[in-house]
Design a protein around this motif. Sequence first.
Motif, PDB file in Angstrom:
ATOM      1  N   GLY A 130     -12.185 -15.967 -34.448  1.00 48.26           N
ATOM      2  CA  GLY A 130     -11.858 -14.617 -34.054  1.00 48.26           C
ATOM      3  C   GLY A 130     -11.538 -13.658 -35.180  1.00 48.26           C
ATOM      4  O   GLY A 130     -11.646 -13.966 -36.364  1.00 48.26           O
ATOM      5  N   PHE A 131     -11.116 -12.467 -34.754  1.00 43.34           N
ATOM      6  CA  PHE A 131     -10.826 -11.379 -35.680  1.00 43.34           C
ATOM      7  C   PHE A 131      -9.787 -10.469 -35.065  1.00 43.34           C
ATOM      8  O   PHE A 131      -9.526 -10.502 -33.857  1.00 43.34           O
ATOM      9  CB  PHE A 131     -12.102 -10.578 -35.975  1.00 43.34           C
ATOM     10  N   ASN A 132      -9.174  -9.659 -35.899  1.00 46.72           N
ATOM     11  CA  ASN A 132      -8.243  -8.623 -35.472  1.00 46.72           C
ATOM     12  C   ASN A 132      -8.879  -7.247 -35.675  1.00 46.72           C
ATOM     13  O   ASN A 132      -9.477  -6.993 -36.717  1.00 46.72           O
ATOM     14  CB  ASN A 132      -6.964  -8.680 -36.303  1.00 46.72           C
ATOM     15  N   THR A 133      -8.757  -6.401 -34.683  1.00 50.69           N
ATOM     16  CA  THR A 133      -9.001  -4.966 -34.829  1.00 50.69           C
ATOM     17  C   THR A 133      -7.968  -4.293 -33.924  1.00 50.69           C
ATOM     18  O   THR A 133      -8.180  -4.130 -32.732  1.00 50.69           O
ATOM     19  CB  THR A 133     -10.428  -4.562 -34.439  1.00 50.69           C
ATOM     20  N   TYR A 134      -6.831  -3.950 -34.507  1.00 50.54           N
ATOM     21  CA  TYR A 134      -5.650  -3.611 -33.722  1.00 50.54           C
ATOM     22  C   TYR A 134      -5.767  -2.269 -32.996  1.00 50.54           C
ATOM     23  O   TYR A 134      -5.097  -2.037 -31.994  1.00 50.54           O
ATOM     24  CB  TYR A 134      -4.405  -3.610 -34.614  1.00 50.54           C
ATOM     25  N   TRP A 135      -6.642  -1.366 -33.484  1.00 52.21           N
ATOM     26  CA  TRP A 135      -6.625   0.005 -32.987  1.00 52.21           C
ATOM     27  C   TRP A 135      -7.629   0.288 -31.860  1.00 52.21           C
ATOM     28  O   TRP A 135      -7.912   1.442 -31.548  1.00 52.21           O
ATOM     29  CB  TRP A 135      -6.913   0.969 -34.146  1.00 52.21           C
ATOM     30  N   LEU A 136      -8.163  -0.713 -31.228  1.00 54.46           N
ATOM     31  CA  LEU A 136      -9.220  -0.501 -30.240  1.00 54.46           C
ATOM     32  C   LEU A 136      -8.784   0.422 -29.101  1.00 54.46           C
ATOM     33  O   LEU A 136      -9.532   1.321 -28.707  1.00 54.46           O
ATOM     34  CB  LEU A 136      -9.698  -1.840 -29.676  1.00 54.46           C
ATOM     35  N   MET A 137      -7.597   0.209 -28.560  1.00 47.75           N
ATOM     36  CA  MET A 137      -7.151   1.057 -27.453  1.00 47.75           C
ATOM     37  C   MET A 137      -7.015   2.509 -27.897  1.00 47.75           C
ATOM     38  O   MET A 137      -7.421   3.433 -27.168  1.00 47.75           O
ATOM     39  CB  MET A 137      -5.816   0.551 -26.898  1.00 47.75           C
ATOM     40  N   SER A 138      -6.455   2.734 -29.080  1.00 48.66           N
ATOM     41  CA  SER A 138      -6.271   4.100 -29.575  1.00 48.66           C
ATOM     42  C   SER A 138      -7.612   4.794 -29.768  1.00 48.66           C
ATOM     43  O   SER A 138      -7.764   5.971 -29.430  1.00 48.66           O
ATOM     44  CB  SER A 138      -5.493   4.080 -30.898  1.00 48.66           C
ATOM     45  N   PHE A 139      -8.594   4.064 -30.317  1.00 49.23           N
ATOM     46  CA  PHE A 139      -9.920   4.655 -30.510  1.00 49.23           C
ATOM     47  C   PHE A 139     -10.615   4.894 -29.173  1.00 49.23           C
ATOM     48  O   PHE A 139     -11.349   5.870 -29.015  1.00 49.23           O
ATOM     49  CB  PHE A 139     -10.782   3.750 -31.397  1.00 49.23           C
ATOM     50  N   ALA A 140     -10.373   4.019 -28.209  1.00 49.89           N
ATOM     51  CA  ALA A 140     -11.007   4.181 -26.901  1.00 49.89           C
ATOM     52  C   ALA A 140     -10.441   5.373 -26.147  1.00 49.89           C
ATOM     53  O   ALA A 140     -11.090   5.910 -25.241  1.00 49.89           O
ATOM     54  CB  ALA A 140     -10.835   2.912 -26.075  1.00 49.89           C
ATOM     55  N   ALA A 141      -9.251   5.819 -26.503  1.00 50.85           N
ATOM     56  CA  ALA A 141      -8.617   6.949 -25.819  1.00 50.85           C
ATOM     57  C   ALA A 141      -9.214   8.287 -26.216  1.00 50.85           C
ATOM     58  O   ALA A 141      -8.913   9.318 -25.612  1.00 50.85           O
ATOM     59  CB  ALA A 141      -7.112   6.955 -26.096  1.00 50.85           C
ATOM     60  N   ASP A 142     -10.087   8.293 -27.217  1.00 53.71           N
ATOM     61  CA  ASP A 142     -10.719   9.516 -27.704  1.00 53.71           C
ATOM     62  C   ASP A 142     -12.231   9.356 -27.596  1.00 53.71           C
ATOM     63  O   ASP A 142     -12.804   8.413 -28.154  1.00 53.71           O
ATOM     64  CB  ASP A 142     -10.311   9.755 -29.159  1.00 53.71           C
ATOM     65  N   GLU A 143     -12.881  10.266 -26.886  1.00 51.86           N
ATOM     66  CA  GLU A 143     -14.332  10.169 -26.690  1.00 51.86           C
ATOM     67  C   GLU A 143     -15.087  10.131 -28.019  1.00 51.86           C
ATOM     68  O   GLU A 143     -16.129   9.491 -28.143  1.00 51.86           O
ATOM     69  CB  GLU A 143     -14.832  11.345 -25.842  1.00 51.86           C
ATOM     70  N   ALA A 144     -14.549  10.806 -29.044  1.00 48.03           N
ATOM     71  CA  ALA A 144     -15.241  10.869 -30.334  1.00 48.03           C
ATOM     72  C   ALA A 144     -15.253   9.524 -31.053  1.00 48.03           C
ATOM     73  O   ALA A 144     -16.200   9.221 -31.789  1.00 48.03           O
ATOM     74  CB  ALA A 144     -14.583  11.928 -31.224  1.00 48.03           C
ATOM     75  N   THR A 145     -14.217   8.723 -30.857  1.00 49.29           N
ATOM     76  CA  THR A 145     -14.119   7.445 -31.566  1.00 49.29           C
ATOM     77  C   THR A 145     -14.415   6.238 -30.676  1.00 49.29           C
ATOM     78  O   THR A 145     -14.516   5.118 -31.169  1.00 49.29           O
ATOM     79  CB  THR A 145     -12.711   7.271 -32.186  1.00 49.29           C
ATOM     80  N   ARG A 146     -14.573   6.466 -29.390  1.00 50.42           N
ATOM     81  CA  ARG A 146     -14.803   5.349 -28.460  1.00 50.42           C
ATOM     82  C   ARG A 146     -16.012   4.496 -28.840  1.00 50.42           C
ATOM     83  O   ARG A 146     -15.950   3.257 -28.716  1.00 50.42           O
ATOM     84  CB  ARG A 146     -14.938   5.882 -27.030  1.00 50.42           C
ATOM     85  N   PRO A 147     -17.127   5.077 -29.321  1.00 51.62           N
ATOM     86  CA  PRO A 147     -18.272   4.227 -29.680  1.00 51.62           C
ATOM     87  C   PRO A 147     -17.952   3.169 -30.740  1.00 51.62           C
ATOM     88  O   PRO A 147     -18.619   2.130 -30.801  1.00 51.62           O
ATOM     89  CB  PRO A 147     -19.306   5.234 -30.200  1.00 51.62           C
ATOM     90  N   ARG A 148     -16.942   3.420 -31.570  1.00 51.44           N
ATOM     91  CA  ARG A 148     -16.604   2.429 -32.604  1.00 51.44           C
ATOM     92  C   ARG A 148     -15.936   1.200 -32.001  1.00 51.44           C
ATOM     93  O   ARG A 148     -15.942   0.137 -32.617  1.00 51.44           O
ATOM     94  CB  ARG A 148     -15.705   3.080 -33.654  1.00 51.44           C
ATOM     95  N   VAL A 149     -15.357   1.344 -30.824  1.00 48.20           N
ATOM     96  CA  VAL A 149     -14.806   0.189 -30.116  1.00 48.20           C
ATOM     97  C   VAL A 149     -15.941  -0.760 -29.739  1.00 48.20           C
ATOM     98  O   VAL A 149     -15.881  -1.967 -30.004  1.00 48.20           O
ATOM     99  CB  VAL A 149     -14.039   0.641 -28.858  1.00 48.20           C
ATOM    100  N   THR A 150     -16.979  -0.190 -29.142  1.00 46.86           N
ATOM    101  CA  THR A 150     -18.140  -0.995 -28.781  1.00 46.86           C
ATOM    102  C   THR A 150     -18.776  -1.609 -30.020  1.00 46.86           C
ATOM    103  O   THR A 150     -19.148  -2.791 -30.028  1.00 46.86           O
ATOM    104  CB  THR A 150     -19.169  -0.140 -28.030  1.00 46.86           C
ATOM    105  N   ALA A 151     -18.884  -0.821 -31.095  1.00 42.18           N
ATOM    106  CA  ALA A 151     -19.505  -1.313 -32.323  1.00 42.18           C
ATOM    107  C   ALA A 151     -18.718  -2.480 -32.912  1.00 42.18           C
ATOM    108  O   ALA A 151     -19.301  -3.483 -33.345  1.00 42.18           O
ATOM    109  CB  ALA A 151     -19.614  -0.183 -33.345  1.00 42.18           C
ATOM    110  N   ALA A 152     -17.387  -2.370 -32.927  1.00 41.81           N
ATOM    111  CA  ALA A 152     -16.558  -3.437 -33.496  1.00 41.81           C
ATOM    112  C   ALA A 152     -16.748  -4.741 -32.734  1.00 41.81           C
ATOM    113  O   ALA A 152     -16.915  -5.812 -33.333  1.00 41.81           O
ATOM    114  CB  ALA A 152     -15.085  -3.027 -33.474  1.00 41.81           C
ATOM    115  N   ILE A 153     -16.744  -4.660 -31.417  1.00 40.09           N
ATOM    116  CA  ILE A 153     -16.883  -5.863 -30.593  1.00 40.09           C
ATOM    117  C   ILE A 153     -18.294  -6.431 -30.700  1.00 40.09           C
ATOM    118  O   ILE A 153     -18.489  -7.643 -30.846  1.00 40.09           O
ATOM    119  CB  ILE A 153     -16.515  -5.548 -29.131  1.00 40.09           C
TER     120      ILE A 153
END
Length: 420
Positions: free
Chosen positions: A68-91
């Motif tokens: 596994g891996f850590n990416t702690y800020w996923l929820m915070s990025f998902a809360a903003d439409e501008a950064t939400r795509p990076r959540v999908t990209a990280a996973i």
Amino acid sequence: MGDMMCPLTATAWSTTTPRISLLSYVLLGVASSTMSTEQEADDEWAAVERRGAHLVMAAAERPFVIHGFNTYWLMSFAADEATRPRVTAAIAEAAGAGLNVCRTWAFNDGGYRALQTAPFCYDEEVFRALDFVVSEARRHKMRLILALCNNWEDYGGKTQYVSWGKEAGVDLTSDDDFFSDPTLKSYYKAFVEAVVTRINTITNVAYKDDPTILAWELINEPRCSSDPSGDMLQAWIEEMASYVKSIDPLHLVEIGVEGYYGPSTPELLLVNPDDYSGHVGTDFIRNHQALGIDLASVHIYSDTWLPDSIEENHLQFVNTWMQQHIDDAANLLGMPIVIGEFGLSVKDGKFDSEFRETFMQTVYNNFLSPWERGMIGGGCLLWQLFPEGAEHMDDGYAVIFANSPSTFNLLSNHSRKLES
């Protein structure tokens, strides 16, 4: 910001009766032989269970190993439409390297884009962002370890709980009162209940029923330096592990400790990186003997724990630290071990990316050997993996595959070894 869920009073703490799942019927041998394709897919994605020192996907009767891996800020990025795509990209990028578990924050207490805006008050818009994280993880066959609080001030943590308590007129003297004050414990329990019983607005599955969630983590890197005996933190761990299990008997629970040995094992204090770490209120063996704890939690940060930058010293520390904890988890605790965070910073120039890969490989090798012998289960989670476009969040530990193809290959190779 968003719709606030803010009842006037705390909800009552009530246990729930676990529903009889499809998995239960399978294990009893009464499942229908005409199970649909959809049901078979659900069976494949059943919850991971602990069996002694190992993890299994019970429905498929296969071992489950955490890579596994850590990416702690996923929820915070998902809360903003501008950064939400990076959540999908990280996973998606992690899944592409064969990783199967992500550890991330399921909390943000007070401050900007808070999930918990005040005791018993939660921002529905941010909760929907967490729903998105869980649904994207499920879509990419990625399990989640969700941390419920922080020992540190980042994203609020116990400091914010103490501030809320003081605002409510509670007499508090230090942040460590988080672990003992009844009012603060009621705030924490209410938040845990809100998260664990949350029904995902995207999947319509309650978190407590969703096999996407591998484990709940009580608190990231807890310390209680005001009580070096460890009694205060131990009582909190026992109370909260029991509480989480009372509302969610399905999922695994881990503490989130760094793994320091404490007063219960004085003969092992020398394994700690320094004298101070044996007096911060944590106690690896005793903490993990609490009822309801399923996974032995350990972190590895020799780059900040050790005073020198001699590479061989760091590798030797990793070997000793891991081998002792693996031995204790297998033989004293009888539970899987989770290296919940391990990493090495290249920010200050003490170490370069080549040595970071050597460090990572050393961690993986130390887990692989006893795992291949059938001694222990669990696994390791790198701190931390970022997609392109999140470089401004880098604390020196971030691995970005686009900039580091050799690290991608290292992780992919480890995936193949675990699958062979």
